[in-house]
Design an enzyme around this catalytic site. Structure first.
Site, short mmCIF file in Angstrom:
data_model
loop_
_atom_site.label_atom_id
_atom_site.label_comp_id
_atom_site.label_asym_id
_atom_site.label_seq_id
_atom_site.Cartn_x
_atom_site.Cartn_y
_atom_site.Cartn_z
N LYS A 190 0.87 -1.26 -0.14
CA LYS A 190 -0.03 0.04 -0.11
C LYS A 190 0.83 1.36 0.09
O LYS A 190 1.75 1.22 0.91
CB LYS A 190 -0.88 0.07 1.26
N GLU A 266 10.03 0.74 10.74
CA GLU A 266 11.32 1.98 10.56
C GLU A 266 10.50 3.00 10.81
O GLU A 266 9.75 3.77 9.77
CB GLU A 266 11.79 1.90 8.98
N CYS A 300 13.09 10.79 7.70
CA CYS A 300 13.14 10.15 9.38
C CYS A 300 14.44 10.44 9.99
O CYS A 300 14.33 10.56 11.23
CB CYS A 300 12.65 8.68 9.27
N GLU A 397 9.63 15.18 16.65
CA GLU A 397 9.88 15.14 15.25
C GLU A 397 9.03 16.08 14.12
O GLU A 397 7.75 15.88 14.22
CB GLU A 397 9.71 13.62 14.84
#
Length: 494
Positions: A190, A266, A300, A397
């Site tokens: 996906k 991850e 990331c 983040e």
């Protein structure tokens, strides 16, 4: 082939092309069961590019059934060498069509065309690398006693669900499909709802490379529907996800509550980028700049917490400010552009919210801090100074072109500061002293530590996080373990 699953589009670089818009199941583009579609937005112009078919739970079921049938009937009978040949052929086709795929990536995601070309080059490298691994997945013989024969086999898991993010659409796809296909699994992939187009172009080459129907299925859809259906599906043997830590928790919970499927994650990061007094300031500034503003900060492992030793702090901040102001922000299709728009209005608003929080909490905006231009989701490269460890911009983040710079005195202090995070994806150290580099690298709790460089990722080198940055490793030989299970066989000899 239905005309409802293709649309004529064009990119500024490659001109007109036929864009698939259907779900790629069993090597064909098909409409979704409910015939429902959603719009894809160009983040540079805020205009609609096209609409693509949206996968529901029913479409996930169809894709999983196709993947299961392919695994049981065809794929497990294909030799490892032949799996490698398919992957190598796919890599060649991607390389041949690199300019088109990169242009679609820029159109859809907003990243600069120069970076998009780099991404697709890395996609080719990754697929080719795992094509080389396909016939080198080996077991062992184990000598236990004279009247027995023992050996192990590394077998595929079966049907793998894979859910990828929008920041590196095709690169994240390659990181996942490469090892999964090399080890003999089938896939339901996906893509992110913000960036489905390049993966659908990629899908055309899967069929052309010769992969049997059902081996790799690619669907467009939303996380809360299609992603949730994959995570909880009773006939998916493993789920792999790249994205936020919050969603990673939900996927892990769904996997546990369904069939206890295997999970690799991850996830997020808040990576420290440490500059010592003896660093080459010019080089350090260049790498710190690249470490945070690469891919518009939507990375990331972005070096979003910069710690500079007090002896060079003022000089560094001035040089970094000057360098950040030189970054070219604008049209992704201009070759000199370094930073394009953020991927969506939602992401733009989120980043601007963090900038507002930084100002309200008392940090100083050294440069940037505002919208760039009046059209598209562009944000100025932003540097905060006078920051405290408890500030939101130092803890969470941001996933945008925003960095916080703090001062430190000693090595012991900066190791403690660097590790003061729930995350542990990456870190960097800038110094001319090899002893310092190794000592600090060994003490930082991060899956990757760069020395005098940043974002130096490569398909041969494992990548993944400590702490809340994830479970498992992608890339390198280590990624193969995510997609195999060890079977022990014991034979009694007469």
């Amino acid at each position: 082939m239905s005309s409802n699953v293709f649309v004529e589009l064009k990119t500024p670089i490659t001109g007109p092309y036929k864009q698939p818009t259907g779900l790629f199941i069993n090597n064909e583009f098909v409409e979704s069961v409910d015939k429902k579609t959603f719009e894809v937005i160009n983040p540079a112009t805020e205009e609609v590019i096209c609409s693509v078919h949206e996968a529901s739970e029913k479409d996930v079921d169809i894709a999983v059934a196709a993947a299961r049938k392919a695994f049981e009937d065809v794929w497990r009978e294909v030799t490892p060498q032949q799996r490698g040949i398919y992957l190598l052929k796919l890599a060649d086709l991607l390389e041949k069509n690199l300019d088109l795929i990169a242009a679609v990536e820029s159109l859809d995601n907003g990243k600069s065309i120069t970076m998009a070309r780099g991404d697709i080059g890395a996609v080719v490298g990754t697929i080719r690398y795992y094509g080389g691994w396909a016939d080198k997945i080996e077991g062992k013989t184990i000598d236990i006693s004279p009247d027995t024969f023992h050996y192990t086999r590394q077998e595929p898991l079966g049907v793998c669900g894979q859910i990828i993010p929008w920041n590196f659409p095709l690169l994240m796809l390659a990181w996942k499909v490469g090892p999964a296909l090399a080890t003999g699994n089938t896939i339901v992939m996906k893509t992110a709802e913000q960036t489905p187009l390049s993966a659908l172009v990629f899908a055309q080459f899967v069929k052309e490379a010769g992969f049997p129907p059902g081996v790799l299925n690619i669907i467009s859809g939303f996380g809360r529907v299609a992603g949730a259906a994959i995570s909880s599906h009773m006939d998916i043997d493993k789920v792999a996800f790249t994205g936020s830590t919050m969603v990673g928790r939900q996927i892990m919970k769904a996997a546990a509550e369904s069939n206890l499927k295997k999970v690799t994650l991850e996830l997020g990061g808040k990576s420290p980028n440490i500059v010592f007094n003896d660093a080459d300031i010019e080089q350090a500034v260049a790498w710190v700049n690249f470490g945070i503003y690469f891919n518009h900060g939507q990375t990331c492992c972005a070096g979003s917490r910069v710690y500079v030793q007090e002896g060079i702090y003022d000089k560094f901040v001035e040089a970094f400010k000057k360098r950040a102001q030189e970054n070219k922000v604008g049209d992704p299709f201009h070759d000199e552009t370094f930073q394009g728009p953020q991927v969506s209005q939602l992401q733009y608003d989120r980043i601007m919210g963090y900038i507002k929080a930084g100002k309200e909490e008392g940090a100083t905006v050294a440069t940037g801090g505002e919208r760039h231009g009046d059209k598209g989701y562009f944000i100025q490269p932003t540097i905060f100074t006078n920051v405290r460890p408890d500030m939101k911009i130092m803890r969470e983040e941001i996933f945008g072109p925003v960095v916080a710079v703090a001062k430190f005195s000693t090595e012991e202090e900066v190791i403690k500061l660097g590790n003061d995070s729930n995350y542990g994806l990456a870190a960097a150290v800038h110094t001319k002293d090899l002893n310092t580099a190794i000592r600090v690298s060994n003490h930082l709790r991060a899956g990757t530590v760069w020395v005098n460089t940043y974002n130096a990722l490569h398909h041969q080198l494992p990548f993944g996080g400590y702490k809340e940055s994830g479970i498992g490793r992608e890339l390198g030989e280590a990624a193969l373990a995510n997609y195999t299970q060890c079977k022990s066989v014991a034979i009694k000899l007469n």
